[in-house]
Design a protein around this motif. Structure first.
Motif, PDB file in Angstrom:
ATOM      1  N   THR A  90      44.291  41.077  33.837  1.00 50.59           N
ATOM      2  CA  THR A  90      44.031  40.237  32.912  1.00 50.59           C
ATOM      3  C   THR A  90      44.613  39.264  33.510  1.00 50.59           C
ATOM      4  N   GLY A  91      45.396  39.513  34.663  1.00 49.76           N
ATOM      5  CA  GLY A  91      46.193  38.450  35.760  1.00 49.76           C
ATOM      6  C   GLY A  91      45.076  38.045  36.621  1.00 49.76           C
ATOM      7  N   VAL A  92      43.924  38.826  37.652  1.00 46.15           N
ATOM      8  CA  VAL A  92      43.534  38.664  38.421  1.00 46.15           C
ATOM      9  C   VAL A  92      41.986  37.964  38.136  1.00 46.15           C
ATOM     10  N   PRO A  93      41.324  38.587  36.471  1.00 47.29           N
ATOM     11  CA  PRO A  93      40.165  37.428  36.283  1.00 47.29           C
ATOM     12  C   PRO A  93      40.813  36.121  36.257  1.00 47.29           C
ATOM     13  N   LEU A  94      41.822  35.760  35.229  1.00 48.80           N
ATOM     14  CA  LEU A  94      43.125  34.737  35.087  1.00 48.80           C
ATOM     15  C   LEU A  94      42.774  33.845  36.524  1.00 48.80           C
ATOM     16  N   SER A  95      43.352  34.325  37.302  1.00 48.83           N
ATOM     17  CA  SER A  95      43.065  33.485  39.076  1.00 48.83           C
ATOM     18  C   SER A  95      42.006  33.566  39.690  1.00 48.83           C
ATOM     19  N   LEU A  96      41.225  33.872  39.160  1.00 49.89           N
ATOM     20  CA  LEU A  96      39.633  33.434  39.743  1.00 49.89           C
ATOM     21  C   LEU A  96      39.418  32.910  38.520  1.00 49.89           C
ATOM     22  N   ALA A  97      39.186  32.642  36.999  1.00 52.83           N
ATOM     23  CA  ALA A  97      38.330  31.458  36.635  1.00 52.83           C
ATOM     24  C   ALA A  97      39.299  30.118  36.510  1.00 52.83           C
ATOM     25  N   ARG A  98      40.505  30.346  37.261  1.00 54.57           N
ATOM     26  CA  ARG A  98      41.645  28.788  37.497  1.00 54.57           C
ATOM     27  C   ARG A  98      41.303  28.436  39.071  1.00 54.57           C
ATOM     28  N   MET A  99      40.007  29.152  40.086  1.00 53.72           N
ATOM     29  CA  MET A  99      39.794  28.754  41.230  1.00 53.72           C
ATOM     30  C   MET A  99      38.848  27.592  41.042  1.00 53.72           C
ATOM     31  N   PRO A 100      39.327  25.951  41.819  1.00 50.04           N
ATOM     32  CA  PRO A 100      38.035  25.034  41.899  1.00 50.04           C
ATOM     33  C   PRO A 100      36.599  25.181  42.741  1.00 50.04           C
ATOM     34  N   ALA A 101      35.840  24.968  42.603  1.00 48.07           N
ATOM     35  CA  ALA A 101      34.217  25.222  42.742  1.00 48.07           C
ATOM     36  C   ALA A 101      34.631  24.453  43.868  1.00 48.07           C
ATOM     37  N   ALA A 102      35.828  23.642  44.346  1.00 47.42           N
ATOM     38  CA  ALA A 102      35.409  23.348  46.674  1.00 47.42           C
ATOM     39  C   ALA A 102      36.745  24.159  46.818  1.00 47.42           C
ATOM     40  N   THR A 103      36.887  24.949  46.177  1.00 53.99           N
ATOM     41  CA  THR A 103      38.392  26.027  46.666  1.00 53.99           C
ATOM     42  C   THR A 103      38.170  26.070  48.812  1.00 53.99           C
ATOM     43  N   ASP A 104      38.705  26.038  49.684  1.00 55.92           N
ATOM     44  CA  ASP A 104      38.343  26.428  51.010  1.00 55.92           C
ATOM     45  C   ASP A 104      38.718  27.623  51.431  1.00 55.92           C
ATOM     46  N   TYR A 105      39.574  27.927  51.002  1.00 54.08           N
ATOM     47  CA  TYR A 105      40.457  29.127  51.003  1.00 54.08           C
ATOM     48  C   TYR A 105      41.423  30.274  49.772  1.00 54.08           C
ATOM     49  N   ALA A 106      40.744  31.414  49.447  1.00 55.08           N
ATOM     50  CA  ALA A 106      41.646  31.455  47.986  1.00 55.08           C
ATOM     51  C   ALA A 106      42.312  32.986  48.339  1.00 55.08           C
TER      52      ALA A 106
END
Length: 456
Positions: A138-154
């Motif tokens: 659950t934590g990994v998909p939540l962290s992905l869903a929280r990622m802004p589209a304009a992110t340079d590094y994740a």
């Protein structure tokens, strides 16, 4: 800044929006919902997020992801867990970020946080990472869903305690760089041996994007096995470690007066000198892994060095606190989040270098299976090497260690964290260095909090 619109959520999840709304964050724990969040009402074996919809909106939720009718602004789907994964995939698909996946038995959260600090240091770049230890199904998909589209590094941490779990997570994250920190006996209850753990960790490479880079611990006895696992999926394999045979390795390192380490490292064809704020050889290895990953995504190594020099310890993972002890102060090293045989030895080695009397408050190590008693007993050697003068052993599984320490160290063996705190409050004296470490389920974070409230 809008993270998701109702229409975007509906399109990603094949759901139906009851009305228009815009969310600036995502949460599935109603206690963590803040203004503007999308609340994902997950249904589990013991609870149902739909019961907390009113609470979530009272706390400012902008909308919800639900599988039942509700009067609140929502997107309705058939299954909210499946929809969360769909939202994660949509988030990953819409970003041009360089994505790093981190796994390992030891050090993955600390390395993830250090990587984020290194990549976020550039004012021209936006970095994102999974918070806390959100590294499971659950934590990994939540962290992905929280990622802004304009992110340079994740940077995403991925954990597992059964074979096959990491394979699913890595196909969600689809990293450009996949990093394995250390292989050790963690979750050993679910694996026949350390080789099986290495194989399970090696699943991370199967999610690599085409031409991706695998980063492997050179000093590990499983280096060749991990390299073989990476080879079919990686465009390039980079090793890191204390041995000079590694692609990223130290040319020299010495203890710094502040307690950290002065390090000169070779990163491919470059040399970099830096200070690591955190003490211990395990942090030298962590820093080398960070430098390898920053280099792999084209980040700024100089800024990475500055970040490592400024990074303090994480709560439960090396944070240091000065606590009141009678008429003076003692230093508490907070390693209360988790423990396995390798991390116990590493942090006891850190304690060995501390000034003052050495005190260890150690909780049992869980999920070790039938081999647990032997691994607990074997902690006697690093405890004696760390010159521990007083110890509090917590939990029934510590019985073999108590037997091994009899007559060698002044200790008490107690059943739980509350009793451990009672003993610790009367034990700690000014100038002491106190290590608090155990598996998270033992609850030694309460001991740290109690000591911070005042010993003596």
């Amino acid at each position: 800044m809008t993270l998701w619109t109702a229409a975007g959520i509906a399109a990603a999840t094949n759901g139906t929006a009851s009305t228009d709304f815009a969310a600036t964050g995502v949460a599935f724990d109603s206690r963590e919902v803040g203004p503007g969040d999308l609340f994902v009402a997950l249904t589990g074996e013991s609870t149902d997020g739909h019961r907390f919809l009113d609470q979530a909106f009272a706390q400012g939720a902008a909308g919800a992801l639900v599988s039942r009718e509700t009067a609140h602004p929502a997107v309705r789907v058939d299954d909210t867990f499946v929809a969360l994964e769909d939202l994660a995939r949509a988030s990953r698909a819409r970003t041009a970020a360089k994505v790093i996946g981190v796994t390992g038995s030891v050090g993955k959260t600390s390395t993830k946080e250090a990587l984020f600090a290194a990549l976020d240091r550039s004012p021209a770049k936006a970095a994102h990472r999974s918070v806390k230890s959100y590294n499971n199904h659950t934590g990994v998909p939540l962290s992905l869903a929280r990622m802004p589209a304009a992110t340079d590094y994740a940077v995403f941490e991925m954990g597992m305690n059964h074979p096959g779990e990491l394979l699913h997570l890595t196909t969600l994250v689809r990293p450009h760089v996949a990093l394995v920190t250390t292989i050790a006996l963690a979750h050993a209850e679910f694996f026949p041996d350390e080789v099986a753990i290495a194989d399970a960790k090696g699943e991370i490479f199967r999610g690599l994007e085409p031409g991706g880079i695998a980063i492997v611990p050179f000093d590990s006895p499983h280096c060749a096995r991990l390299t073989a696992a990476a080879r079919p999926h990686a465009g390039r394999i980079v090793t890191f470690g204390l041995d000079r045979g590694a692609d990223v390795h130290p040319l020299e390192w010495i203890a710094a007066p502040s307690g950290g380490t002065f390090l000169t490292a070779r990163v491919r064809d470059r040399e970099l000198s830096l200070t690591i704020a955190q003490p211990g050889d395990h942090w030298v290895a962590n820093a080398l892994a960070v430098l390898a990953a920053v280099d792999a995504v084209g980040g700024d190594l100089g800024l990475a060095g500055l970040a490592l020099g400024e990074m303090g310890g994480l709560a439960g993972r090396g944070a240091r606190r000065s606590v009141r002890a009678r008429n003076g102060a003692a230093t508490v090293i907070d390693e209360s989040y988790n423990a396995n045989p390798a991390s116990m030895r590493a942090t006891l080695a850190v304690l060995a270098r501390e000034p003052g009397r050495h005190v260890a408050i150690l909780g049992e190590m869980r999920e070790l299976g039938e081999r647990g008693p032997g691994w607990h007993a074997e902690l006697a050697e690093p405890i004696l090497a760390a010159r521990v003068e007083a110890a509090v052993l917590v939990g029934e599984a510590m019985t073999p260690l108590a037997e091994a320490l009899e007559g060698k160290v002044d200790f008490v063996h107690v059943p739980d964290a509350a009793t451990a705190l009672d003993h610790a409050l009367g034990l700690i004296a000014p100038g002491d260095a106190v290590l608090v470490k155990g598996s998270n389920g033992v609850g030694l974070s309460a001991v740290v909090a109690g000591l911070a409230g005042g010993a003596g």
